[in-house]
Design an enzyme around this catalytic site. Sequence first.
Site, PDB file in Angstrom:
ATOM      1  N   LYS A 153      29.750  34.572 -40.143  1.00 38.77           N
ATOM      2  CA  LYS A 153      28.345  34.145 -40.014  1.00 38.77           C
ATOM      3  C   LYS A 153      27.670  34.157 -41.374  1.00 38.77           C
ATOM      4  O   LYS A 153      28.120  34.861 -42.280  1.00 38.77           O
ATOM      5  CB  LYS A 153      27.623  35.070 -39.034  1.00 38.77           C
ATOM      6  CG  LYS A 153      27.643  36.527 -39.494  1.00 38.77           C
ATOM      7  CD  LYS A 153      27.098  37.444 -38.436  1.00 38.77           C
ATOM      8  CE  LYS A 153      27.096  38.875 -38.901  1.00 38.77           C
ATOM      9  NZ  LYS A 153      26.272  39.156 -40.075  1.00 38.77           N
TER      10      LYS A 153
ATOM     11  N   ASP B  67      30.536  43.473 -39.036  1.00 38.20           N
ATOM     12  CA  ASP B  67      30.493  43.517 -40.508  1.00 38.20           C
ATOM     13  C   ASP B  67      31.030  44.812 -41.134  1.00 38.20           C
ATOM     14  O   ASP B  67      30.397  45.370 -42.056  1.00 38.20           O
ATOM     15  CB  ASP B  67      29.053  43.292 -41.004  1.00 38.20           C
ATOM     16  CG  ASP B  67      28.501  41.917 -40.618  1.00 38.20           C
ATOM     17  OD1 ASP B  67      29.200  41.168 -39.918  1.00 38.20           O
ATOM     18  OD2 ASP B  67      27.356  41.606 -41.008  1.00 38.20           O
TER      19      ASP B  67
ATOM     20  N   CYS C 149      22.200  43.669 -38.890  1.00 35.34           N
ATOM     21  CA  CYS C 149      23.164  42.854 -38.134  1.00 35.34           C
ATOM     22  C   CYS C 149      23.502  43.438 -36.763  1.00 35.34           C
ATOM     23  O   CYS C 149      23.707  42.690 -35.806  1.00 35.34           O
ATOM     24  CB  CYS C 149      24.400  42.616 -38.983  1.00 35.34           C
ATOM     25  SG  CYS C 149      23.978  41.643 -40.469  1.00 35.34           S
TER      26      CYS C 149
END
Length: 239
Positions: free
Chosen positions: A141, A43, A186
């Site tokens: 995701k 990310d 994450c």
Amino acid sequence: MNLTQRRTFLMSIAAAAAGSAALPLRAAAKIKPDAASVLIAVDVQNCFVTGGTLPVAKGEEVVPVINRIAAAFQNIVVTQDWHTAGHASFASSYPGKKPFETTSLKYGTQVLWPDHCVQGSDDAALHKDLKLPTAQLIIRKGFHKDVDSYSAFEEADRKTVTGLAGYLKARGIKTVYVTGLATDFCVAWTAMDARKAGFEVYVVEDACRGIDLNGSVAKAWKDMTAAGVKRIQSADIEA
Ligand SMILES: [Zn+2]
């Protein structure tokens, strides 16, 4: 002390001395990623850096670190948080709720975030300075409207998989190096799920930054360590 006992005693002293002398050498040994290793950049998107919708403090500092260590890897996977508009993880989806409060969803407690990383938006794009031209897979995701996904392996319902474990196993990957944003969400969930899927896992601490809600970074490291995740620095990796 007879002669045999004395010899044994002297030998054990010598072994102890050799052991302590060897320690600094062992600590300095670098880790070399092999053909069965993958770097995962989690990310590293505009939303999670300065100027984004859910900025992680100094999030952009991970970019040069990840770019640098990438040269040591034959396999690289990039992830993107990739939400629908009106996503279940957005505070704005619940009247009266504010970001960083929680709500109860079917699969458990959900932290509510500002709207972030909406599919196709500039906010959801990868950071422009992230240079990973050899990356082979981008995995997105959090695209199911009713389920969040911190982990790159398994969504927050802990049932729906993203397919990443299957992809890595099909490619013979055994070891996973996790970097990116954010350490306590994450990155940690990805690292722990990688352990659960049977991979050896390293998290490169200086290639990550955390959000730190109520001590969540310290808790994430505790949980990761308990799960068998190894904590290393980018300097520990042999280019
Ligand atoms: Zn998200």
